[in-house]
Design a protein around this motif. Structure first.
Motif, PDB file in Angstrom:
ATOM      1  N   VAL A 196       0.836  -1.201   0.000  1.00 11.90           N
ATOM      2  CA  VAL A 196       0.000   0.000   0.000  1.00 11.90           C
ATOM      3  C   VAL A 196       0.866   1.246   0.000  1.00 11.90           C
ATOM      4  O   VAL A 196       0.584   2.222  -0.699  1.00 11.90           O
ATOM      5  CB  VAL A 196      -0.954  -0.032   1.211  1.00 11.90           C
ATOM      6  N   ASP A 197       1.953   1.236   0.783  1.00 12.67           N
ATOM      7  CA  ASP A 197       2.858   2.386   0.800  1.00 12.67           C
ATOM      8  C   ASP A 197       3.473   2.628  -0.580  1.00 12.67           C
ATOM      9  O   ASP A 197       3.653   3.778  -0.997  1.00 12.67           O
ATOM     10  CB  ASP A 197       3.979   2.162   1.822  1.00 12.67           C
ATOM     11  N   ALA A 198       3.806   1.566  -1.281  1.00 11.78           N
ATOM     12  CA  ALA A 198       4.383   1.704  -2.623  1.00 11.78           C
ATOM     13  C   ALA A 198       3.357   2.205  -3.623  1.00 11.78           C
ATOM     14  O   ALA A 198       3.724   2.769  -4.661  1.00 11.78           O
ATOM     15  CB  ALA A 198       4.955   0.363  -3.086  1.00 11.78           C
ATOM     16  N   GLY A 199       2.069   2.008  -3.316  1.00 10.53           N
ATOM     17  CA  GLY A 199       0.998   2.387  -4.244  1.00 10.53           C
ATOM     18  C   GLY A 199       0.526   1.151  -4.988  1.00 10.53           C
ATOM     19  O   GLY A 199       1.291   0.583  -5.772  1.00 10.53           O
ATOM     20  N   LEU A 200      -0.703   0.723  -4.734  1.00 11.85           N
ATOM     21  CA  LEU A 200      -1.177  -0.520  -5.343  1.00 11.85           C
ATOM     22  C   LEU A 200      -1.207  -0.443  -6.865  1.00 11.85           C
ATOM     23  O   LEU A 200      -0.972  -1.444  -7.545  1.00 11.85           O
ATOM     24  CB  LEU A 200      -2.566  -0.871  -4.793  1.00 11.85           C
ATOM     25  N   ALA A 201      -1.488   0.727  -7.405  1.00 11.86           N
ATOM     26  CA  ALA A 201      -1.453   0.870  -8.870  1.00 11.86           C
ATOM     27  C   ALA A 201      -0.030   0.671  -9.383  1.00 11.86           C
ATOM     28  O   ALA A 201       0.189   0.062 -10.442  1.00 11.86           O
ATOM     29  CB  ALA A 201      -1.985   2.238  -9.277  1.00 11.86           C
ATOM     30  N   HIS A 202       0.955   1.175  -8.620  1.00 13.95           N
ATOM     31  CA  HIS A 202       2.349   1.002  -9.014  1.00 13.95           C
ATOM     32  C   HIS A 202       2.783  -0.457  -8.856  1.00 13.95           C
ATOM     33  O   HIS A 202       3.569  -0.967  -9.670  1.00 13.95           O
ATOM     34  CB  HIS A 202       3.241   1.913  -8.166  1.00 13.95           C
ATOM     35  N   ALA A 235       4.180  -5.430 -11.675  1.00 16.67           N
ATOM     36  CA  ALA A 235       3.886  -6.823 -12.010  1.00 16.67           C
ATOM     37  C   ALA A 235       3.730  -7.021 -13.511  1.00 16.67           C
ATOM     38  O   ALA A 235       4.230  -8.000 -14.080  1.00 16.67           O
ATOM     39  CB  ALA A 235       2.622  -7.277 -11.272  1.00 16.67           C
ATOM     40  N   LEU A 236       3.052  -6.090 -14.165  1.00 19.14           N
ATOM     41  CA  LEU A 236       2.854  -6.203 -15.612  1.00 19.14           C
ATOM     42  C   LEU A 236       4.176  -6.071 -16.346  1.00 19.14           C
ATOM     43  O   LEU A 236       4.441  -6.807 -17.311  1.00 19.14           O
ATOM     44  CB  LEU A 236       1.876  -5.129 -16.092  1.00 19.14           C
ATOM     45  N   ARG A 237       5.019  -5.148 -15.919  1.00 16.59           N
ATOM     46  CA  ARG A 237       6.317  -4.972 -16.591  1.00 16.59           C
ATOM     47  C   ARG A 237       7.184  -6.221 -16.440  1.00 16.59           C
ATOM     48  O   ARG A 237       7.917  -6.589 -17.351  1.00 16.59           O
ATOM     49  CB  ARG A 237       7.050  -3.752 -16.039  1.00 16.59           C
ATOM     50  N   LEU A 238       7.084  -6.866 -15.294  1.00 14.90           N
ATOM     51  CA  LEU A 238       7.891  -8.055 -15.064  1.00 14.90           C
ATOM     52  C   LEU A 238       7.351  -9.265 -15.815  1.00 14.90           C
ATOM     53  O   LEU A 238       8.087 -10.241 -16.003  1.00 14.90           O
ATOM     54  CB  LEU A 238       7.947  -8.359 -13.565  1.00 14.90           C
ATOM     55  N   GLY A 239       6.082  -9.243 -16.218  1.00 18.74           N
ATOM     56  CA  GLY A 239       5.585 -10.329 -17.055  1.00 18.74           C
ATOM     57  C   GLY A 239       4.299 -10.988 -16.635  1.00 18.74           C
ATOM     58  O   GLY A 239       3.870 -11.950 -17.270  1.00 18.74           O
ATOM     59  N   ILE A 240       3.631 -10.515 -15.573  1.00 20.58           N
ATOM     60  CA  ILE A 240       2.337 -11.086 -15.224  1.00 20.58           C
ATOM     61  C   ILE A 240       1.289 -10.543 -16.200  1.00 20.58           C
ATOM     62  O   ILE A 240       1.204  -9.323 -16.401  1.00 20.58           O
ATOM     63  CB  ILE A 240       1.962 -10.756 -13.773  1.00 20.58           C
ATOM     64  N   PRO A 241       0.492 -11.383 -16.829  1.00 19.51           N
ATOM     65  CA  PRO A 241      -0.504 -10.912 -17.800  1.00 19.51           C
ATOM     66  C   PRO A 241      -1.521  -9.977 -17.151  1.00 19.51           C
ATOM     67  O   PRO A 241      -1.912 -10.156 -15.993  1.00 19.51           O
ATOM     68  CB  PRO A 241      -1.168 -12.202 -18.287  1.00 19.51           C
ATOM     69  N   ALA A 242      -1.969  -9.000 -17.913  1.00 21.28           N
ATOM     70  CA  ALA A 242      -2.868  -7.978 -17.374  1.00 21.28           C
ATOM     71  C   ALA A 242      -4.251  -8.519 -17.059  1.00 21.28           C
ATOM     72  O   ALA A 242      -4.955  -7.952 -16.215  1.00 21.28           O
ATOM     73  CB  ALA A 242      -2.975  -6.809 -18.360  1.00 21.28           C
ATOM     74  N   ASP A 243      -4.653  -9.600 -17.717  1.00 20.18           N
ATOM     75  CA  ASP A 243      -6.030 -10.051 -17.555  1.00 20.18           C
ATOM     76  C   ASP A 243      -6.203 -11.193 -16.560  1.00 20.18           C
ATOM     77  O   ASP A 243      -7.284 -11.752 -16.447  1.00 20.18           O
ATOM     78  CB  ASP A 243      -6.625 -10.466 -18.901  1.00 20.18           C
ATOM     79  N   VAL A 244      -5.145 -11.535 -15.811  1.00 16.09           N
ATOM     80  CA  VAL A 244      -5.334 -12.612 -14.834  1.00 16.09           C
ATOM     81  C   VAL A 244      -6.159 -12.107 -13.659  1.00 16.09           C
ATOM     82  O   VAL A 244      -6.036 -10.946 -13.253  1.00 16.09           O
ATOM     83  CB  VAL A 244      -3.983 -13.171 -14.328  1.00 16.09           C
ATOM     84  N   PRO A 245      -7.029 -12.941 -13.107  1.00 16.98           N
ATOM     85  CA  PRO A 245      -7.800 -12.515 -11.932  1.00 16.98           C
ATOM     86  C   PRO A 245      -6.891 -12.228 -10.745  1.00 16.98           C
ATOM     87  O   PRO A 245      -5.785 -12.760 -10.643  1.00 16.98           O
ATOM     88  CB  PRO A 245      -8.690 -13.729 -11.649  1.00 16.98           C
ATOM     89  N   GLY A 246      -7.380 -11.383  -9.840  1.00 16.36           N
ATOM     90  CA  GLY A 246      -6.666 -11.121  -8.600  1.00 16.36           C
ATOM     91  C   GLY A 246      -5.629 -10.031  -8.669  1.00 16.36           C
ATOM     92  O   GLY A 246      -4.960  -9.752  -7.676  1.00 16.36           O
ATOM     93  N   LEU A 247      -5.467  -9.391  -9.829  1.00 15.03           N
ATOM     94  CA  LEU A 247      -4.470  -8.327  -9.973  1.00 15.03           C
ATOM     95  C   LEU A 247      -5.195  -6.983 -10.012  1.00 15.03           C
ATOM     96  O   LEU A 247      -5.071  -6.217 -10.957  1.00 15.03           O
ATOM     97  CB  LEU A 247      -3.650  -8.546 -11.244  1.00 15.03           C
ATOM     98  N   ASP A 248      -5.948  -6.720  -8.960  1.00 18.91           N
ATOM     99  CA  ASP A 248      -6.812  -5.545  -8.909  1.00 18.91           C
ATOM    100  C   ASP A 248      -6.358  -4.612  -7.796  1.00 18.91           C
ATOM    101  O   ASP A 248      -6.466  -4.947  -6.614  1.00 18.91           O
ATOM    102  CB  ASP A 248      -8.257  -5.983  -8.677  1.00 18.91           C
ATOM    103  N   PRO A 249      -5.837  -3.427  -8.120  1.00 19.11           N
ATOM    104  CA  PRO A 249      -5.362  -2.504  -7.079  1.00 19.11           C
ATOM    105  C   PRO A 249      -6.476  -1.955  -6.206  1.00 19.11           C
ATOM    106  O   PRO A 249      -6.205  -1.285  -5.221  1.00 19.11           O
ATOM    107  CB  PRO A 249      -4.676  -1.392  -7.883  1.00 19.11           C
ATOM    108  N   ALA A 250      -7.729  -2.245  -6.541  1.00 20.07           N
ATOM    109  CA  ALA A 250      -8.827  -1.824  -5.668  1.00 20.07           C
ATOM    110  C   ALA A 250      -8.968  -2.753  -4.462  1.00 20.07           C
ATOM    111  O   ALA A 250      -9.695  -2.424  -3.530  1.00 20.07           O
ATOM    112  CB  ALA A 250     -10.139  -1.790  -6.458  1.00 20.07           C
TER     113      ALA A 250
END
Length: 826
Positions: free
Chosen positions: A469-475, A480-495
């Motif tokens: 949270v301190d780093a910023g969940l959007a960041h 994660a996306l830059r490192l290679g986790i696909p954008a459409d996988v479930p559970g990758l929601d900064p909300a």
């Protein structure tokens, strides 16, 4: 005055008037000239089209529709992995195809089929406009055009091929009955699962003859035509499953719109779940999984479409190394399968599955995958599935995001570093979070003030939930996306705050790519699995062989940040780290364990400078595909990432790296992320970050769960390590909120060229030579067990936490809360 004289006079007057105009006006054509030009162009086009229509004959059926095998080779380009069989097609007459099936296909693919003349100009213009205006790539082809493309032409996307398709479609519509065209289309279309034609599709998806298809089954097969492989709900990603269901709904809505069924009948229609995919012959053992990974790479990267690939005739040289692939299968068998006893423990030792992948960090080349024990018995590729949460293997992404965010921590307001102190109290509510979250640590241990480095070693949930949270969940998500986790996988929601503890569900191959980027100093390659693509029997009229894409690296993290994360992850593979079992590898390595809520999955992801490998463990009901707890597997009360996954990883990596030169990581962490040394490098660091400098309590070597708050890992069972003979890297002995005095901080930059850096704690056992594989010291009991013989007993449970580690009587804790999509911590 005669009529002709009057016209001549008017023309003369117009000429005089035009001569009186300025030169620039005289250069502009009149409306009569424009109209004449347009009419001339139209007449020329019509004439040319008429000539082409007459002279272009109906060609012979496309030779590519003839069945051919695909040949898959290992990376050496010689050793064969598998040959796929001939095209699975059985033509049927239109009378055998149910009316509801024909209507469903028309509703899904071409709702003007019975009215158009083979082409639909309005639909083509609409599709072109939607594509140009950013509404997605859309096609305007009619069923007749698609039949012409399948039967007479090729799948190539050229203007010349499209022009021939239009002309031939017009001729076919003039010369053949609509039912004949529809039958030809249904007999030549690809439906996925290797099935060409509606008859093969009916058997592949529902195990019935085409004449027995029901209305909802017909609608689903019609929906598959848009994306055959992607829309197979039995193997699709969660995102593609939703798209498949939406396409099925669209098909039924079209049937109502066209009057084929009533709204009431539509409302009463339930989705018809297809049967499980049946294995193709010749793909037994590991071959089917390797073929699946190669096919997935070719299709998802749009090198070949599914129909062209399945039509056969390709020689595909993969990146898989046969020896490494054999070693992966052997490691799973030796470290896990041999310990399972389904006869004695049918409730816990059945349906245990492993997902694994191994990637070269420097190139992104996939050298081995583990998708299951035998494709002939289990035709699901577990290495590619995206429905298992990765737990605390996500924490290195949290750390990388924090180090690169340049934001202050909630504890002291200073930029986040590996030595930033956090409150490690179990079930401490996360502050400034988008959703309430108070995850417990493993066994509810309180760690007090603890650095991010120490919290990674112990996989402290309360710390990394707050740090993310301190780093910023959007960041964090962006990292994660830059490192290679696909954008459409479930559970990758900064909300959702719980994202920080690994609710995301990338595949084992996706996760291997992430850790490979860390090993490669922040330079990320998307994992790739096809090195060469050729035609088996090249000749006239064959499809052009598409070029394979380049494999450039992209900078996911700057080197200083990536190397700082690696340095922390080296401590995880230490005598007090959750990945202690990986010490058997006997060479520099870094990694992270992970276990999820209810013990539904366990992971280990780790790397050496030359290879990154992930291993995931889970159980799944073979009929319902529901996840089942790992607790009780092999007789252990709890299965953690530090147990079987780490043991499999260590066995595999030891085999494939045996005899190779031992390499160091050559780390260059940035000054902001290096560890501070108080009083010089000879100072021995305390083992705890508490003000009293007493040792922080270690969780019992049983591990934790992490994706949704029950911890992040668990160490494999190891004997208590003696005090290290080499001094530990010092950490500040400060309490909460205490800042380090900048003037006395000394940065340690060199990394000794020896196998084990002298400033790191290491076990006292002698190190093996670079050319000899270390003798296995695989533990005989799971963490917390006490059986002197090492034989696991189903009733055993982990030992209680150390004295003083758990809450004293009467201590109250804030309520544990989680995100709506995540169950509360156990």
């Amino acid at each position: 005055m005669t009529l002709s004289t009057g016209r001549r006079a008017r023309r003369a007057a117009r000429r005089e008037a035009r001569r009186a105009l300025p030169l620039r006006r005289r250069l502009l054509p009149t409306w009569r000239m424009c109209l004449g030009a347009v009419l001339g162009i139209l007449l020329t086009a019509v004439g040319a089209f008429a000539v082409l229509y007459v002279i272009v004959p109906l060609p012979d059926p496309n030779a590519q529709a003839v069945a051919q095998s695909n040949v898959y080779l290992y990376a050496d380009g010689v050793t064969e992995i598998a040959r796929t069989g001939a095209v699975n097609r059985t033509d049927v007459d239109i009378e055998r195809i149910p009316v509801s099936t024909r209507q469903a296909v028309v509703s899904a693919e071409d709702r003007t089929f019975y009215q158009n003349r083979g082409i639909d100009l309005k639909g083509m213009v609409r599709a072109g406009w939607n594509t140009l205006t950013g509404q997605g790539m859309q096609g305007g082809s009619t069923i007749t055009q698609q039949y012409v493309k399948n039967y007479y032409l090729t799948q190539s996307r050229t203007i010349e091929r499209k022009g021939r398709e239009l002309l031939i479609a017009l001729k076919v519509d003039q010369q053949r009955d609509k039912n004949e065209i529809l039958a030809g289309y249904l007999n030549t279309s690809y439906f996925g699962r290797g099935a060409y034609g509606i008859q093969s599709a009916a058997r592949a998806y529902y195990g019935v003859d085409v004449s027995e298809l029901t209305l909802p089954q017909s609608a689903y097969l019609a929906a598959l035509l848009q994306a055959p492989s992607a829309y197979d709900v039995k193997t699709a990603t969660p995102a593609n499953r939703e798209r498949a269901l939406a396409r099925w709904q669209y098909t039924l809505d079209g049937m109502v719109q066209l009057g084929f069924i009533s709204a009431t009948e539509r409302a009463d229609t339930a989705f018809p779940d297809p049967i499980d995919p049946q294995p193709a012959t010749g793909l037994a053992g590991q071959a089917g999984y390797l073929v699946g990974v190669a096919d997935d790479y070719l299709v998802t990267n749009r090198i070949l479409d599914s129909a062209t690939l399945r039509a056969g005739g390709w020689r595909i040289t993969t990146t898989f190394d046969q020896d490494m692939q054999d070693a992966f299968a052997r490691a799973v068998h030796d470290e896990l399968t041999e310990e399972l006893d389904p006869a004695a423990r049918p409730a816990t030792d059945t349906d245990v599955r492993v997902a694994g992948a191994s990637v070269e960090p420097a190139t992104g080349r996939v050298v081995a995958v583990y998708g299951g024990p035998d494709y002939a018995k289990q035709p699901y590729n577990d290495a590619l599935r995206q429905d298992n949460q990765i737990g605390s293997t996500f924490k290195p992404i949290d750390l990388a995001a924090g180090l690169s965010s340049h934001r202050g921590s909630s504890s002291d307001g200073l930029p986040i570093s590996t030595e930033t102190h956090y409150d490690g109290t179990s079930e401490r509510p996360v502050t400034d979070a988008p959703t309430p979250y108070a995850p417990p640590n493993e066994d509810d241990i309180d760690y007090g003030s603890i650095t991010l480095r120490q919290a990674m070693v112990k996989s402290v949930n309360s710390v990394y939930a707050q740090e993310g949270v301190d780093a910023g969940l959007a960041h964090v998500r962006e990292t994660a996306l830059r490192l290679g986790i696909p954008a459409d996988v479930p559970g990758l929601d900064p909300a959702n705050t719980s994202m920080t503890l690994g609710t995301a569900t990338p595949s084992a191959l996706d996760l291997a790519g992430v850790y490979a980027a860390l090993a490669n100093h922040g330079e990320a390659h998307r994992p790739w699995s096809v090195a060469k693509l050729e035609r088996v029997n090249p000749g006239p009229g064959q499809l052009d062989v598409p070029d394979l894409p380049e494999q450039p690296a992209t900078t996911a993290l700057d080197r200083g940040t990536a190397d700082a994360v690696t340095d922390v992850l080296r401590d995880v593979i230490g005598p007090r780290g959750t990945g202690a079992a990986a010490l058997d590898l006997g060479r520099p390595a870094a990694g992270k364990t992970g276990t999820t809520d209810a013990n539904l999955s366990a992971w280990f992801a780790g790397y050496t400078p030359e290879l990154a490998t992930t291993v995931g463990l889970f159980r799944e009901n073979p009929k319902t595909h529901a996840k089942e707890p790992l607790a009780g597997t092999a007789g252990y009360a709890r299965i953690n990432g530090g147990a079987f996954p780490t043991r499999i990883w260590t066995s595999y990596m030891g085999d494939v790296l045996d005899g190779t030169v031992v390499r160091s990581f050559e780390l260059q962490p940035t000054e902001a992320t290096k560890w501070p040394v108080i009083g010089g490098p000879s100072t021995t660091a305390p083992t705890s970050a508490s003000p009293s400098a007493t040792p922080a309590p270690s969780p019992p070597a049983g591990g934790t769960t992490g994706s949704t708050g029950t911890g992040g890992t668990g160490g494999a069972p190891v004997p208590a390590a003696p005090a290290p003979t080499a001094p530990r890297r010092p950490t500040a002995s400060t309490g909460p909120g205490t800042t380090l005095p900048d003037p006395v901080i000394t940065i340690v930059t060199p990394e000794p060229p020896t196998l084990v850096p002298p400033t790191r704690p290491e076990p006292t056992q002698s190190q093996p030579s670079p050319t000899a594989r270390p003798t296995s010291t695989r533990p005989t009991t799971e963490p917390g067990t006490t059986s002197p013989t090492g034989t696991p007993e189903p009733t055993r449970s982990p030992a209680p936490p150390p004295t003083g580690a758990t809450k004293p009587p009467g201590t109250s804790k804030p309520p544990t809360t989680g995100d709506p999509a995540t169950p509360p911590p156990g």
